[in-house]
Design an enzyme around this catalytic site. Structure first.
Site, PDB file in Angstrom:
ATOM      1  N   PRO A  47       0.812  -1.218   0.000  1.00  0.00           N
ATOM      2  CA  PRO A  47       0.000   0.000   0.000  1.00  0.00           C
ATOM      3  C   PRO A  47       0.845   1.268   0.000  1.00  0.00           C
ATOM      4  CG  PRO A  47       0.115  -0.926   2.209  1.00  0.00           C
ATOM      5  CD  PRO A  47       0.837  -1.889   1.304  1.00  0.00           C
ATOM      6  N   ASP A  86      -2.164   2.943   2.648  1.00  0.00           N
ATOM      7  CA  ASP A  86      -1.584   3.070   3.967  1.00  0.00           C
ATOM      8  C   ASP A  86      -1.984   4.446   4.486  1.00  0.00           C
ATOM      9  OD1 ASP A  86      -0.105   2.344   6.114  1.00  0.00           O
ATOM     10  OD2 ASP A  86       1.842   2.542   5.161  1.00  0.00           O
ATOM     11  N   TRP A 524       4.023   0.667  10.409  1.00  0.00           N
ATOM     12  CA  TRP A 524       4.538  -0.499   9.684  1.00  0.00           C
ATOM     13  C   TRP A 524       3.794  -1.764  10.098  1.00  0.00           C
ATOM     14  CZ3 TRP A 524       7.244  -0.285   5.438  1.00  0.00           C
ATOM     15  CH2 TRP A 524       7.969   0.875   5.166  1.00  0.00           C
ATOM     16  N   GLN A 559      12.077  -1.631   0.571  1.00  0.00           N
ATOM     17  CA  GLN A 559      11.119  -2.403   1.362  1.00  0.00           C
ATOM     18  C   GLN A 559      11.723  -3.657   1.986  1.00  0.00           C
ATOM     19  OE1 GLN A 559       8.416  -1.137   2.306  1.00  0.00           O
ATOM     20  NE2 GLN A 559       8.490   0.609   0.932  1.00  0.00           N
ATOM     21  N   TRP A 563       8.373  -3.406   4.129  1.00  0.00           N
ATOM     22  CA  TRP A 563       7.222  -4.273   4.003  1.00  0.00           C
ATOM     23  C   TRP A 563       7.572  -5.747   3.871  1.00  0.00           C
ATOM     24  CZ3 TRP A 563       3.726  -5.941  -0.336  1.00  0.00           C
ATOM     25  CH2 TRP A 563       2.416  -6.169   0.104  1.00  0.00           C
ATOM     26  N   LYS A 596      19.141  10.632  -6.546  1.00  0.00           N
ATOM     27  CA  LYS A 596      17.765  10.300  -6.237  1.00  0.00           C
ATOM     28  C   LYS A 596      16.883  11.538  -6.381  1.00  0.00           C
ATOM     29  CE  LYS A 596      17.622  10.769  -1.201  1.00  0.00           C
ATOM     30  NZ  LYS A 596      17.182  10.066  -0.002  1.00  0.00           N
ATOM     31  N   LYS A 599      12.337  16.349  -3.387  1.00  0.00           N
ATOM     32  CA  LYS A 599      11.780  17.689  -3.494  1.00  0.00           C
ATOM     33  C   LYS A 599      12.848  18.736  -3.241  1.00  0.00           C
ATOM     34  CE  LYS A 599       6.914  17.174  -2.400  1.00  0.00           C
ATOM     35  NZ  LYS A 599       6.440  16.583  -1.152  1.00  0.00           N
TER      36      LYS A 599
END
Length: 1058
Positions: A47, A86, A524, A559, A563, A596, A599
């Site tokens: 999610p 999520d 989490w 992840q 996750w 990477k 912002k």
RNA sequence: GGGCCCGUAGCUUAGCUUGGUGGAGCGCACGGCUGAUAACCGUGAGGUCCUGCGUUCGAAUCGCAGCGGGCCCA
């Protein structure tokens, strides 16, 4: 009937139209329905957090998922794949706090927790809606109407159920532990929520006075002066050597210091001592036990009560002083040393980062402000050996960027350490793509895992379902809403969020009242239970039994600790096994420079922007093909443009035959490929074979999730084999106006190949595939599946496969390229026919290939004949030039060498070679009439080309182009020039393809005129001229009249509509 | 500081498992085609295969060390 399409590739239009079609026809639901009897495939969507906008990484993630699921669906898999959201946690709290202008937890309390929770909920739901629309634009097919959401009560119940399992299996623990703490958010945060960034902190060396020894100090180093008030111990490495040394200060005073021997120089330098003398050395294990005094004992009453000693610790490194300051309340390692040695866990700092009353003088002071005060106090007491600053990586709260601190607080834990052995076994039973994602990366992470702190002192999250009796302290873990209502004796429904559940009390056996502990879960933990929560477990059992565990999941490599890990941990607690059977780990999206996207760097690229410019299919094809799934993806706009161009070519390939097919009313339902079998040409059989090879290659790539290989294979086929070759070969056949079996064969083959490629692209470029399918298949076969995505994946048809033909065609293409190269050298453009091409084949296979594909070769090289020499033999029209070798001739003939060389040069090469072969020598006649004997070593050879020819190398061997003109060739060449220019003028007048004209051509040059006149009828036919005049006296007229210069020959042409 | 991944032409990459003369695409230059045409095709130039050391007859490929990038951890 197949429809003609005229527009160029317009992604926006196609995607809009197809979206509408999918919606109107309910295509997604029907596709899933269509596969209901297939083998089950349970996919769990990781999610995304409801931030409100998708970024390139989340777009890539969903595109990978969608492509793989579409592929599986076409392979008759019955798929379950709810998308997930999520929606809890600190990020949303922080955003809402920002919207409301809150600064701390106090603001939330005064606003009212209920109001705050409602705001968070509203925010999350709004963001979810926006993101759903964005994902849909990518062409992602999931159950958008029925996603799983972590804020739903049934989802919360899944988390509760899991915690209850933990308690029943003795895997739940509560106790004081040192945790990462954000003093702004006033909560514990998970290891995974700590973000590391550079930070400048104080760097101080402190002297701790050794008890009972005059003027003797143990020296420690720290970057957190504010933890000195909490110092309880010093740690040394048992096997390092330590020294007691006398150090001379700049003011002349002496003091005796203790530090690691190898670090004495460092301490002397930092403390600006003028000199030193080692008095004694000892091992760390001998230093241990030493007692010392807290330097701030006079300011902190509690400190005066504690005993301070030196302890052993293996983790101590030989840096700074080798003696480590231990504050068990403020560090993980410190805490462990404290527990091991039964030290007091002294933590005089409150949740907001200010000292408590226990801190004596410092009470109420913020710890960051305290740094300077502590340093000042140490200085006053002459306990500060050195002071400076250091820039190092330091943990920050991932949401609010506040530097974290470590605090010993009461928290809830899952005992991962008890499960670790079994978890490592489970990792081995899962299929990992790539292999090292599991065997190396994930395994290393799990091996180092600690108990999982699952509690947070916040509001917007799943409430921890533990009720504690205020009177006797008894704990009760609640597994479901029903259980809670029953035990609390409540009849009406409640929502399982704070503050609603906080109001529920449960009577305790002791007569007291149980109230919920105030914590919420780490977010989490929310997503960790997704695989069963999405199956509505524990509320229902059937779905769970049918589908769980997940067949497949795929997420980014971040992840591993996220996750992949949280799911495994929670599933071990709940079910004692991994919740997934196979995992594809994909990469990250980086900017063009490999940095990477963030912002703060301002290099973020929005997937929506790309869709607006190029369409979703282009974005999809790009991200899928640009790199292997597990490699990071360097985003490059130029490459997107390239992919877009490739798709445009695919589109052109697709639309090229449509006008002809439409004109001829070609109906693939009536004319089968089988019925035109006898009319098939070699090139037809070749493209059919290639298409099958591509299906095979794509299947192979997909079996290992090599999506990049699959997409590249398909696009390469479209560009190289279809556009650049097959279409070129069959163009003349499609122009035939008669009802010709040759043309029909080409149509049938094209149709077959297009049907295949339409299906092949559909998992990757679902919109374009649908558009092609509707025209190509649904328009001719009303019984066909409604959507391309309901089609079966093409099965490799072995009868079409002909590897030998594929190899032969590749040889032929190489010859055509070589011929074109040689033409360029000979200065003869392709429009001008040539009499012959000579191929000197290197192998039997090459010779066979030329023979087999002779007509293709003649056609594509625009030559009248293809001549083959024997295998390995050179062309017999070549000359052989003799190159005398002065290095060999000189030493033999000395001063006569100057006469021998020019004479030898003039000998015909073949004759010389023959003589050498027969006699081993050659009698050379010199200019002065004398003869000398030359031997083989004295001559080298160079082949020479006949006049007007040129050669180039190909895979098959050398290719020669004979560009010498004959009157017939010249006539054809000039005629083609005339035709091309007249066609050009037709175009300029914007005439319809089959509109007839009147044309006139004036050529002054008598010879050229005569040549062109021989092909007058051909020209007239090609340009569709009913009236065609040509001559040197012809009056040129018409709607368009132009002067031309054709290879230096002046011409004037005019055309007009009839 | 540690784990894993990546580093090949100006750019994006194939080849690396199993060592044997590095192959594409884009861009660039030149040329071609003109019934897919604001499309398309051919040819050419362009490489310290990140660096160094090692193994080997031979290294882009195997090993070690370092440098740069990414993710994760400390």
């Amino acid at each position: 009937m197949i429809k003609e399409i005229t527009a160029k590739y317009n992604a926006e239009q196609i995607e809009k139209k197809v979206t509408q079609f999918w919606e109107d026809s309910d295509a997604y639901r029907k596709t899933r329905e269509h596969r209901k009897t297939g083998k089950r495939l349970f996919f769990v969507d990781g999610p995304p957090y409801t931030t409100g906008h998708i970024h390139l990484g989340t777009a890539w993630n969903k595109i990978i998922k969608d492509s793989i699921l579409r592929y599986y669906s076409m392979n008759n898999r019955n798929i379950l794949e709810r998308p997930g959201w999520d929606m809890h946690g600190l990020p949303i709290e922080v955003r809402v706090e920002g919207l409301l202008g809150f600064k701390s937890k106090k603001d939330i309390e005064s606003f009212g927790v209920e109001n705050f929770i409602e705001k968070c909920k509203e925010f999350a739901l709004t963001q979810k809606q926006a993101m759903t629309e964005q994902f849909q634009k990518l062409g992602v097919w999931m159950q958008w109407e029925e996603p799983y959401m972590t804020l739903k009560d049934d989802y919360i119940e899944a988390a509760w159920w899991t915690l209850k399992q933990a308690q029943e299996k003795d895997l739940l623990d509560v106790g004081k532990r040192v945790v990462n703490w954000c003093p702004r958010c006033e909560t514990a945060i998970a290891d995974s929520e700590v973000e590391y960034a550079d930070r400048t902190d104080p760097s101080i060396y402190v002297k701790f006075k050794v008890k009972g020894e005059e003027n003797t100090f143990i020296v420690i180093w720290t970057t957190t002066p504010w933890t000195i008030p909490s110092n309880i111990a010093v740690a040394v490495h048992p096997s390092f050597e330590y020294a007691k040394f006398r150090a001379i200060r700049q003011d002349g005073k002496e003091e005796i210091l203790i530090a690691a021997t190898t670090l004495i120089e460092n301490v002397i330098r930092k403390g600006r001592y003028t000199n030193y003398e080692i008095l004694e050395t000892m091992l760390g294990e001998d230093v241990a036990g030493l007692e010392y005094e807290s330097p701030l004992a006079d300011l902190i009453p509690r400190q005066a009560e504690f005993k301070h000693n030196v302890y052993e610790a293996e983790y101590v490194t030989a840096e700074n002083t080798g003696c480590v300051h231990i504050a068990p309340g403020h560090g993980m390692d410190d805490f462990n040393v404290g527990v091991k040695n039964s030290l007091p866990i002294f933590c005089p700092v409150g949740p907001n980062g200010s000292y408590t009353e226990e801190a004596g003088k410092y009470a109420g002071m913020n710890i960051r402000d305290a740094n300077a005060v502590v340093i000042e106090d140490l200085l006053e007491r002459d306990r500060l050996l050195a002071e400076g600053t250091v820039t190092h990586r330091y943990g920050h709260c991932w949401r609010c960027k506040t530097p974290i601190i470590y605090l010993a607080t009461e928290q809830w834990f899952l005992k991962i350490t008890d499960l670790k052995e079994k978890m490592l076994e489970e990792i081995d039973s899962v299929d990992w793509y790539p292999d090292w994602a599991g065997s190396a990366r994930f395994r290393t992470w799990v091996e180092g895992a600690r108990d999982w702190c699952i509690s947070r002192q916040r509001y917007w999250g799943i409430p921890i379902p533990v009720w504690k009796c205020r009177k006797c302290g008894k704990l009760e873990v609640i597994g479901t809403k029903a259980e809670l209502l029953e035990k609390a004796g409540i009849e009406n429904d409640i929502e399982l969020h704070r503050p609603y559940v906080d109001k529920v009390t449960i009577p305790c056996e002791c007569g007291g009242e149980k109230k919920r502990v105030e914590d919420v879960f780490d977010v989490w933990f929310d997503s960790a239970v997704a695989s069963w929560a999405t199956l509505k477990y524990p509320q229902t059992q059937d779905q769970f039994d049918e589908w769980w565990p997940a067949d497949f999941i795929t997420e980014g490599h971040d992840q591993t600790r996220g996750w992949f890990y949280s799911q495994l941990g929670a599933s071990m607690v709940g079910f004692g096994r991994a919740p997934y059977k196979s995992v594809l780990m994909h990469g990250f999206t980086l900017d063009a420079g490999g940095k990477k996207m963030s912002k703060s760097l301002g290099n973020v690229i929005s997937p929506l922007e790309i869709i607006d410019r190029f369409g979703a299919d282009t974005l999809r094809a790009y991200v899928l093909s640009a790199s292997a799934p597990w490699d990071d993806l360097k985003f490059n706009l130029e490459e997107i443009e390239t992919v877009h161009r490739s798709i445009n070519i695919l589109w052109n390939v697709f639309r090229f035959p449509l006008p002809y097919m439409a004109l001829d009313k070609f109906d693939p339902m009536k004319v089968s490929l089988d019925s035109v079998k006898d009319a098939l040409r070699e090139e037809d059989r070749w493209i059919l074979s290639r298409a099958q090879s591509v299906v095979k290659a794509v299947d192979e790539a997909m079996s290992g999730y090599l999506l990049h290989k699959a997409v590249r294979e398909i696009l390469e086929f479209a560009l190289e084999d279809l556009s650049r070759w097959y279409i070129q070969l069959i163009r003349p056949r499609t122009w035939t106006e008669a009802d010709d079996p040759d043309k029909l064969a080409a149509y049938c083959v094209l149709y077959e190949v297009y049907v295949t490629i339409t299906k092949l692209i559909s998992p990757f470029m679902p919109y374009l595939a649908e558009e092609m399918y509707q025209n190509l298949i649904r328009n001719v076969d009303p019984k066909a599946n409604e959507s391309v995505h309901m089609s079966d994946w093409p099965k490799v048809n072995e009868t079409y496969l002909d590897p030998e033909l594929e190899a032969a065609m590749s040889t032929a293409r190489s010859i055509v390229e070589a011929a074109s190269n040689a033409r360029q050298k000979a200065g003869r453009k392709l429009r001008w026919p040539i009499s012959r091409i000579v191929v000197s084949p290197e192998s039997e296979a090459a010779a066979k290939a030329v023979d087999r594909l002779r007509s293709v070769l003649m056609d594509q090289t625009n030559s009248k004949a293809i001549v083959l020499t024997g295998v390995g033999q050179s062309w017999d029209e070549l000359g052989l030039e003799v190159i005398p070798d002065p290095g060999k001739i000189g030493p033999v003939f000395k001063k006569d060498a100057g006469k021998v060389i020019p004479a030898l040069q003039k000998v015909e090469g073949f004759a010389l070679k023959k003589a050498f072969a027969e006699n081993g020598e050659f009698e050379l006649l010199l200019a002065d009439g004398t003869t000398v004997t030359v031997t083989p070593g004295m001559a080298n050879y160079k082949e020479t080309l006949p006049e007007g020819t040129a050669s180039a190398e190909s895979d098959a061997g050398l290719v020669y182009v004979d560009a010498n003109l004959t009157p017939e060739l010249e006539a054809e060449g000039y005629s083609r020039e005339v035709i091309r220019r007249l066609q050009d003028m037709r175009k300029e007048l914007d005439l319809i393809v089959d509109e007839n004209i009147r044309a006139s051509v004036w050529i002054e040059d008598k010879r050229v005129l005569a040549l062109v006149e021989t092909l007058k009828d051909l020209i007239a036919e090609e340009v569709r001229a009913d009236v065609f005049n040509i001559g040197s006296g012809t009056e040129v007229s018409g709607a368009l009249v132009k002067d031309w210069d054709v290879e230096g020959i002046a011409m004037k042409m005019g055309i007009a509509k009839k």
